[in-house]
Design an enzyme around this catalytic site. Structure first.
Site: not given
Length: 387
Positions: A288, A83, A250
């Site tokens: 985020e 990823d 994140d």
């Protein structure tokens, strides 16, 4: 790498200047301009086709010439690379494709010499299945160091079983994000909870409201979730001590499970912020989250306003005929913008953005900063169509 990929890999993001309370944020944030770099496609110095840390270091004079004050690097820790680096194996080690820990220290020192800060990407919510933490957790007993770093159960609902079966019927089951659990022949349990892909087991920060009928759902105060919090502090301290100036976190809002209103995850980040300010006051936390009115009071110095969360960002940049401008499934387009602000035909609309940004600004202007990026790795650059 093709030139267009290299060009699209880095995006400028300006931290919007605003008046903050004295002592609550490092002064260098007042007018900071961040430059995002996706390291794999930025600058390759060893000819293997993959960008690296020495490559970034070699371009610092160019970056400085752009008027940039700070860098945000996408994940550079050792990864399984399923990823794009967001499946981390070892948070304490730079992935060999990018170089070494020494290369990172060199980059930081050279950046600082030019007045540029360096922030890293912290994937706080999960690891790779290849992580030694996960391997020891899966194969060890229930009283090991990492035994409660992840969420395990021997029983799941019929609906969850059907989601697993549906995922396995997909053309690329490993690349599917369907379902909540992954079945595994492990000593620790039959199923582990994932965050996105099967290879990304969720770290256990606990459940805000554990279901009494689900004994595997541990409260946030349980030893396992508390150990994971300490590990995240250790990771940040490790890199702060090497000169790193901050972390973009994140999916910062998703750590605690079953947390309506994000109350427990907000407490978690307030705890992290208090710790950071006590030991590393000149460093920053960037979320985020894309809900500044929640994220900044939760402890972040900066929150992005991007394509999800509060509305408004897409209506600035995304033409309706482009990938990120198309309505989501089930979205009532009659209640959404029809033309982005920079529409070439002059039909642009800005009200949605102004209304939502103003509301967020008014609730956070004494606390932190809202960053409006021109793009990032998750969505297209500004695209105003071809009309």
């Amino acid at each position: 790498m093709k030139k267009e990929i290299i060009t699209a890999a880095a995006a400028l993001a300006m931290a919007v200047p605003m008046t903050a309370q004295i002592g609550t944020n490092p002064q260098w944030l007042d007018n900071a301009v961040f430059y995002q770099i996706y390291p794999s496609s930025y600058m390759d110095t060893d000819g293997n086709g993959i960008g690296d840390l020495p490559g970034i270091t070699s371009r610092l004079d160019y970056i400085k010439s752009l008027g940039v004050d700070a860098l945000w690097l996408n994940p550079v820790f050792e990864s399984g690379w399923f990823d794009g680096g967001y499946d981390v194996i070892d948070f304490y080690k730079i992935d060999p494709r990018f170089g070494t820990n020494t290369d990172m220290v060199t980059l930081v020192n050279e950046a600082h010499r030019r007045g540029i800060k360096v922030c890293l990407d912290l994937v706080a919510g999960h690891t790779s299945v290849k992580s030694p933490w996960f391997q020891e957790c899966a194969n060890g007993d229930r009283n090991g160091r990492y035994s409660d770093y992840y969420i395990w159960t021997d029983t799941i609902s019929q609906k969850d079983k059907e989601e697993i079966e549906a995922r396995h019927r997909d053309a690329n089951p490993e690349g599917s994000t369907r379902g909540r659990y992954v079945e595994m022949d492990a000593k620790r349990g039959k199923y582990y909870e994932k965050n996105f892909f099967e290879c990304q087991p969720a770290l256990n920060y606990g459940f805000a409201h554990p279901d009494p009928s689900h004994p595997w759902e541990q409260p946030v105060t349980a030893p396992g979730p508390q150990a994971v919090r300490r590990e995240m502090k250790n990771i940040m301290a490790f890199w702060f001590d090497k000169g790193i100036d901050g972390f973009r976190v994140d999916m910062a809002s998703s750590l605690v499970k079953n947390d309506p209103g994000k109350k427990e995850v907000s407490k978690l980040w307030n705890e992290m912020r208090a710790w950071k300010d006590r030991h590393y006051p000149q460093c920053v936390l960037i979320s985020e989250w894309s809900d500044p009115a929640v994220a900044i009071p939760a402890g972040f110095n900066i929150d992005f306003m991007i394509h999800f969360g509060i509305k408004g960002y897409p209506s600035l940049f995304f033409d309706r005929n482009t990938p990120n401008g198309r309505p989501w499934e089930g979205q009532d387009i009659s209640k959404e913008y029809k033309f982005c602000y920079f529409d070439k035909a002059g039909k642009g609309e800005v009200k949605e953005f102004v209304d939502n940004f103003t509301a967020a600004f008014n609730r956070t202007k004494q606390l932190g900063y809202i960053a409006i990026p021109t793009a990032n790795h998750d969505f297209q650059r500004p695209n105003i169509g071809t009309r």
